[in-house]
Structure formats: C-alpha cells, structure tokens
Design an enzyme around this catalytic site. Structure first.
Site, short mmCIF file in Angstrom:
data_model
loop_
_atom_site.label_atom_id
_atom_site.label_comp_id
_atom_site.label_asym_id
_atom_site.label_seq_id
_atom_site.Cartn_x
_atom_site.Cartn_y
_atom_site.Cartn_z
N LYS A 161 0.85 -1.21 0.00
CA LYS A 161 0.00 0.00 0.00
C LYS A 161 0.88 1.25 0.00
O LYS A 161 0.61 2.21 -0.75
CB LYS A 161 -0.96 -0.01 1.21
CG LYS A 161 -2.05 -1.06 1.07
CD LYS A 161 -2.85 -1.30 2.33
CE LYS A 161 -3.71 -2.56 2.17
NZ LYS A 161 -4.42 -2.94 3.39
N GLN A 183 -5.07 -1.59 9.50
CA GLN A 183 -4.82 -2.90 8.89
C GLN A 183 -5.41 -4.02 9.75
O GLN A 183 -5.15 -4.08 10.95
CB GLN A 183 -3.30 -3.08 8.71
CG GLN A 183 -2.90 -4.34 7.96
CD GLN A 183 -3.39 -4.36 6.52
OE1 GLN A 183 -3.31 -3.37 5.81
NE2 GLN A 183 -3.91 -5.50 6.08
N ASP A 225 -11.25 1.98 3.09
CA ASP A 225 -11.49 0.54 2.95
C ASP A 225 -12.95 0.25 2.62
O ASP A 225 -13.29 -0.83 2.16
CB ASP A 225 -11.12 -0.18 4.26
CG ASP A 225 -9.72 -0.78 4.25
OD1 ASP A 225 -9.29 -1.24 3.18
OD2 ASP A 225 -9.07 -0.77 5.30
#
Ligand code: NAP
Length: 290
Positions: free
Chosen positions: A52, A96, A119
C-alpha cells in the site's frame, strides 16, 4: 484461457491517478495523504502494508505508517483513530486487519470517520453502497469490478456465483454485481458454509462468473465449473513451503476458463488499486474538486 492480469490493470489505474494528482499538485494543492495504522507484528499484514505504501508513492500520494504495539488497548487505539479523524492533513485512513484478539474489530471500523474510510468497511459506506449511493466501496470488491471492467468482461445479465459471504469480500461483491451500477446488473447467487454441497455444485456448474473467497487452497476444482467460465480467485493462502496460492486449483481448472485471475498478481493488486481510487475520491471531496 486468458489471464485477468491484476498487475497490469492496477498499473494502468494508478498511472491515471498519478496524472490527476500531478495536475492538482501543479495547481498548488497538497498531495493526497493516506495514513495506515498497523497494530503488532503480523507477517502477511507487513507485506500488505508495504505494498500500500509503495502504491501511494507510484500514485503521487503522501503516506505515513503508524506502528502501534500488540499490547495497545482498544481505548488507546480508538483515541489514535479519533486524532486522525480530526487531522485535516489525512484524506484516507486504513487500520490494517486483523487486529489482536483483545480488540473488537467492529468497534474500530465504526470509529473511523466515514469520510476517511477508504477501505469502505464502515456501516455508513457499506449502507450507501448497498443502496447504490455514492460511497467508498469495499476495496477488494471494487477492485474486482474494476478488473472485470478493464477487460470488458460482460456482466449485465450474466449469472454470477459468489462463494463466501465475508463482510469484506463476498457480501459486498454480491451486492455490487447485482446492483444497477455501471459495473453490475448480474444475477447473483451468494453461497457460504451452510450451502449444501449438491446445491453449491448445481450453482457453480451453471455460472458464467464464479468469484471465490473462502481461504481454502484448491477449493474450486475442475468439476465445479463449466467450460468458458470467468473465474475470480480472491484467496491468498500461504502454504507451509512458503508458496502463496489462491482458492482455485489453478493447474487443473485454468484450462476450462475463458478468463481467470492468477494468485499472486490478480485480485490482491486490484485491492490496493481500489484503495488508491478511494483515497483520491476522499481528497477530491475534501477540496471540493468533484
Ligand atoms: P473469511 O472472513 O474467513 O470468510 C470466508 C467465507 O467463506 C465465509 O463466509 C465462510 O462461510 C465461507 N466458507 C468457508 N468454507 C466454506 C465452504 N466449505 N463452502 C462455502 N463457503 C465457505 O474470509 P475473507 O476475509 O473473505 O477472505 C477469504 C480469502 O480471501 C482469504 O484467503 C483471504 O486471505 C483472501 N483475501 C484476499 C484479498 C485480496 O486482496 N486478494 C482481500 C481479502 C481477503 P461462513 O460465513 O458461514 O463462515
């Protein structure tokens, strides 16, 4: 059989994004900024976070990685999220997953402000997505849609079977492909662990598109799909010998497919690309650019 090359598609999408960002920065705006929180040490998470951060660099974004200890309490983590929610210098925030077991994952997802939830896991974004409204779409599901679109795979009117109903993959992709979206209008069957095996086989054997996200190596075998199927393998499974494989028995199934995603180099790359799209959207929202 042809490969749905997630690396190629992701590179093309990120190149488009970096062109837009160069224009914005050239006009005097700051760069889009992604913040990632990583709690503890989890080898797969380390590698996802690394990719990422690297992708942010290619897109022309700024990024920062906040490492927090495994022992952090839920309250402390929620406090950190609140700080970033209130930081005008961050457009998108990722915590995460997975988190240590003493932290309630849903509480953490709910604490991220929907405006920075790149997300697409927050109930507000999930709900808007399900209703067909503008939202940050869950990144893996959105990445799959973008990959199908990139390769001009027909979806409208097709029969699609999704195996697995997780909140992050199976459930959102089933909603998105069945919605009246730009990439959608399929007839979708969602299957899960309680789907009786004969019913699962009936469904997958007549499906035009099969999407599997169960986390079981080799789950989709040759006898489960019809000739010419489009097969999307979301699984990322680490074998004891260190190899990474998907949920499809690729060696034996690929020959039957018209299109198939490789693992690695398929959906994983698209998840990261979708995060870049969502971050750019958060940034454009912040600066009223759209
Ligand atoms: P998950 O939360 O563990 O969900 C797995 C789903 O599969 C559950 O809905 C489960 O049903 C269902 N399932 C399990 N066994 C089944 C069976 N025998 N028949 C039918 N359904 C079955 O997993 P996830 O987070 O969706 O991830 C799935 C895989 O995708 C993992 O390998 C993960 O690493 C990978 N992944 C990849 C990406 C990417 O970017 N490529 C992103 C996310 C996840 P129940 O709900 O009934 O338990």
């Amino acid at each position: 059989m042809e490969l749905l090359d997630g690396k190629k598609c992701a590179e093309s999408l990120v190149a488009d994004i970096s062109g837009k960002v160069a224009g914005y920065v050239g006009s005097g705006l700051r760069k889009p900024h992604m913040t990632i929180i990583l709690v503890g040490k989890h080898a797969p998470s380390e590698s996802y976070v690394k990719s990422k951060v690297a992708s942010c660099g290619r897109a022309g974004f700024a990024s920062n990685l906040i490492r927090l200890p495994e022992t952090i309490t839920e309250t402390e983590l929620l406090g950190k999220i609140s700080d970033i929610n209130n930081d005008p210098g961050t457009d998108g925030l990722i915590v995460q997953l997975p988190l240590p077991s003493h932290i309630n994952q849903q509480n953490v997802i709910n604490a991220i402000t929907p405006e920075k939830d790149i997300d697409g896991f927050h109930p507000a974004n999930f709900g808007r997505m399900a209703l067909g409204q503008k939202a940050f779409r869950p990144a893996t599901a959105y990445g799959i849609c973008k990959l199908l679109q990139f390769y001009n795979i027909p979806i409208k009117g097709k029969h699609c079977v999704v195996i697995g109903r997780s909140n992050i993959v199976g459930k959102p992709i089933s909603i998105m492909l069945s919605n009246d979206f730009d990439i959608g209008n399929a007839t979708v069957t969602l299957t899960h662990i309680e789907t009786p095996r004969p019913l699962l086989l009936d469904e997958t054997r007549r499906a035009d598109i099969v999407i599997v996200a169960v986390g079981i190596p080799g789950f989709v075998s040759e006898d489960m799909v019809k000739e010419g199927v489009v097969l999307i393998d979301v699984g990322i499974n680490r074998l004891e010998d260190g190899r990474i494989v998907g949920d499809v028995d690729f060696a034996n199934v690929a020959g039957k497919c018209s299109w198939i995603t490789p693992v690695p180099g398929g959906v994983g790359r698209m998840t990261v690309a979708a995060l870049m799209i969502n971050t750019l959207m958060a940034y454009e929202n912040n600066f009223n650019l759209v």
